[in-house]
Design a protein around this motif. Sequence first.
Motif, PDB file in Angstrom:
ATOM      1  N   GLY A  38      36.019  49.830  45.215  1.00  0.00           N
ATOM      2  CA  GLY A  38      36.447  50.812  46.207  1.00  0.00           C
ATOM      3  C   GLY A  38      35.562  50.902  47.422  1.00  0.00           C
ATOM      4  N   ASP A  39      34.436  50.187  47.442  1.00  0.00           N
ATOM      5  CA  ASP A  39      33.533  50.233  48.591  1.00  0.00           C
ATOM      6  C   ASP A  39      33.815  49.121  49.603  1.00  0.00           C
ATOM      7  OD1 ASP A  39      32.266  52.430  47.634  1.00  0.00           O
ATOM      8  OD2 ASP A  39      30.262  51.537  47.528  1.00  0.00           O
ATOM      9  N   CYS A  40      34.858  48.325  49.366  1.00  0.00           N
ATOM     10  CA  CYS A  40      35.200  47.198  50.255  1.00  0.00           C
ATOM     11  C   CYS A  40      34.052  46.202  50.356  1.00  0.00           C
ATOM     12  CB  CYS A  40      35.582  47.705  51.647  1.00  0.00           C
ATOM     13  SG  CYS A  40      37.023  48.780  51.672  1.00  0.00           S
ATOM     14  N   ASP A  41      33.351  45.997  49.244  1.00  0.00           N
ATOM     15  CA  ASP A  41      32.244  45.039  49.217  1.00  0.00           C
ATOM     16  C   ASP A  41      32.733  43.604  49.140  1.00  0.00           C
ATOM     17  OD1 ASP A  41      30.450  47.097  49.279  1.00  0.00           O
ATOM     18  OD2 ASP A  41      30.019  47.073  47.137  1.00  0.00           O
ATOM     19  N   VAL A  42      33.996  43.415  48.772  1.00  0.00           N
ATOM     20  CA  VAL A  42      34.551  42.077  48.563  1.00  0.00           C
ATOM     21  C   VAL A  42      35.869  41.968  49.324  1.00  0.00           C
ATOM     22  CG1 VAL A  42      33.461  41.692  46.316  1.00  0.00           C
ATOM     23  CG2 VAL A  42      35.632  42.925  46.446  1.00  0.00           C
ATOM     24  N   LEU A  43      36.563  40.846  49.128  1.00  0.00           N
ATOM     25  CA  LEU A  43      37.877  40.690  49.737  1.00  0.00           C
ATOM     26  C   LEU A  43      38.773  41.863  49.354  1.00  0.00           C
ATOM     27  CD1 LEU A  43      38.550  36.910  49.010  1.00  0.00           C
ATOM     28  CD2 LEU A  43      37.782  37.917  51.156  1.00  0.00           C
ATOM     29  N   GLN A  44      39.567  42.334  50.318  1.00  0.00           N
ATOM     30  CA  GLN A  44      40.444  43.468  50.028  1.00  0.00           C
ATOM     31  C   GLN A  44      41.398  43.162  48.880  1.00  0.00           C
ATOM     32  OE1 GLN A  44      41.460  44.249  54.456  1.00  0.00           O
ATOM     33  NE2 GLN A  44      41.849  46.180  53.421  1.00  0.00           N
ATOM     34  N   ALA A  45      41.868  41.930  48.804  1.00  0.00           N
ATOM     35  CA  ALA A  45      42.776  41.561  47.718  1.00  0.00           C
ATOM     36  C   ALA A  45      42.123  41.813  46.366  1.00  0.00           C
ATOM     37  CB  ALA A  45      43.167  40.090  47.849  1.00  0.00           C
ATOM     38  N   LEU A  46      40.863  41.475  46.244  1.00  0.00           N
ATOM     39  CA  LEU A  46      40.138  41.655  44.995  1.00  0.00           C
ATOM     40  C   LEU A  46      39.855  43.130  44.740  1.00  0.00           C
ATOM     41  CD1 LEU A  46      38.920  39.935  42.717  1.00  0.00           C
ATOM     42  CD2 LEU A  46      36.788  39.861  44.023  1.00  0.00           C
ATOM     43  N   ASP A  47      39.439  43.839  45.774  1.00  0.00           N
ATOM     44  CA  ASP A  47      39.088  45.253  45.637  1.00  0.00           C
ATOM     45  C   ASP A  47      40.306  46.077  45.228  1.00  0.00           C
ATOM     46  OD1 ASP A  47      36.962  47.043  45.707  1.00  0.00           O
ATOM     47  OD2 ASP A  47      37.465  47.764  47.702  1.00  0.00           O
ATOM     48  N   LEU A  48      41.470  45.739  45.772  1.00  0.00           N
ATOM     49  CA  LEU A  48      42.684  46.503  45.468  1.00  0.00           C
ATOM     50  C   LEU A  48      43.231  46.191  44.077  1.00  0.00           C
ATOM     51  CD1 LEU A  48      44.476  46.141  48.933  1.00  0.00           C
ATOM     52  CD2 LEU A  48      43.542  48.251  47.970  1.00  0.00           C
ATOM     53  N   CYS A  49      43.146  44.934  43.656  1.00  0.00           N
ATOM     54  CA  CYS A  49      43.792  44.521  42.408  1.00  0.00           C
ATOM     55  C   CYS A  49      42.939  44.745  41.169  1.00  0.00           C
ATOM     56  CB  CYS A  49      44.209  43.059  42.494  1.00  0.00           C
ATOM     57  SG  CYS A  49      45.570  42.780  43.664  1.00  0.00           S
ATOM     58  N   VAL A  50      41.631  44.666  41.294  1.00  0.00           N
ATOM     59  CA  VAL A  50      40.778  44.859  40.117  1.00  0.00           C
ATOM     60  C   VAL A  50      40.945  46.264  39.558  1.00  0.00           C
ATOM     61  CG1 VAL A  50      38.360  45.022  39.378  1.00  0.00           C
ATOM     62  CG2 VAL A  50      39.119  43.068  40.707  1.00  0.00           C
ATOM     63  N   GLN A  51      41.313  47.224  40.392  1.00  0.00           N
ATOM     64  CA  GLN A  51      41.555  48.582  39.907  1.00  0.00           C
ATOM     65  C   GLN A  51      42.710  48.624  38.912  1.00  0.00           C
ATOM     66  OE1 GLN A  51      41.820  51.455  43.174  1.00  0.00           O
ATOM     67  NE2 GLN A  51      40.870  49.963  44.544  1.00  0.00           N
ATOM     68  N   LEU A  52      43.573  47.600  38.943  1.00  0.00           N
ATOM     69  CA  LEU A  52      44.742  47.568  38.075  1.00  0.00           C
ATOM     70  C   LEU A  52      44.519  46.747  36.814  1.00  0.00           C
ATOM     71  CD1 LEU A  52      47.402  46.995  40.891  1.00  0.00           C
ATOM     72  CD2 LEU A  52      46.670  49.175  39.898  1.00  0.00           C
TER      73      LEU A  52
END
Length: 402
Positions: free
Chosen positions: A136-150
Amino acid sequence: MASSGEEPRSGSPGRAGTGTEPSSTADGAQLDAAEDFEVLEEEEEEEEEDLSELPPLEDVGRPPAPPREDAQPSEQDPQEWLDVLGSGLLKKKTLVPGQGVDTRPRKGQDVTVRLKATLEDGSVVEENPALTFTLGDCDVLQALDLCVQLLEMGETALIMSDAKYCYGTQGRSPDVPPNAALTLEVELLAARDTPDLELLSGKEKIELANRKRERGNFFYQQADYVLAINSYDIALKVIGSSSKVHFSPDEEAELLDVKVKCLNNLAASQLKLDHYEAALKSCNLVLEHQPGNIKALFRKGKVLAQQGEYREAIPILKAALKLEPSNKTIHAELSKLVKKHADQKNVETEMYRKMLGNPTAAGTPGKCKDKLPWSIPWKWLFGATAIALGGVALSVVIAARN
């Protein structure tokens, strides 16, 4: 440490999975072709400014790439894919089920994943067996940050992402071309609460703040100023957090240096979004710590100029120029403001004349050229004579009464 800070180095630790800066971009490259002095703060080892121009930054979005003829059959089956954002630009499919929905990580936790990233042609551009980042801190690619939460713990998933949520229009030289969609294979290995900021050592706090700042620099170079501001704010929150650990004087000085860099970079991002009051506040915070910080003076002058406060902006830019007399960018900006200020004064003068009913020189009716400068208008002469005669008559009346 120089008070004005140093320029950004586009290469930084991390690869595609971390979403950090492209490693081959020239060190300290100019971030805006229209503004030579609009540069970010970076590490001390770079000695000279490189004000070479980059091409104008463009919108990071683009239409999704058409499906390839040789795509796997599962990619064509919409029932197996979760459309994460509802736009078709970011999709997730489970390859190996996880341990249940209640094992999904939460925002703010540190997660560790196994990552493999490939281009549409199958070229592998990233492999990391244990990538750790704060969700959630946008430390990585947005695709990764958004999907890992799922993802569920232990789950392995395939993520298909448009370039918008990866490296955008700029790509990452030399292995990720511009506008490149990526396929990410991700396995969630661990999730844990982040360390207590109060218990971090000086070195740990400096490293964490620098990681967030470098991520902000990446977003700035991608022209995503909102996310850049988010990263700089997180870095400043880390620096400003209270601590139960004693820091050495050197660590305190280094933390202050990182703070100044973040504030300068924050002001640059706020300027890009025309958030002038916020940018002015950021510049003032820098100048509280370093009154001779050239970049903070320059940006403060620009903020005031954008607000039309030329009278206040000019002396600030003069102070910056005094500290660095050879800086051509400050020279040009100062000359431009001086001219604008003169034009502003002329407009105000003309406005006051009209308000007071005083005609301008151009609007004054022309006088007869054959009149002598000592000639007296006959109406004035007649009036003066009448007044004089009236005075004599009044004197006679008063004398008669006496």
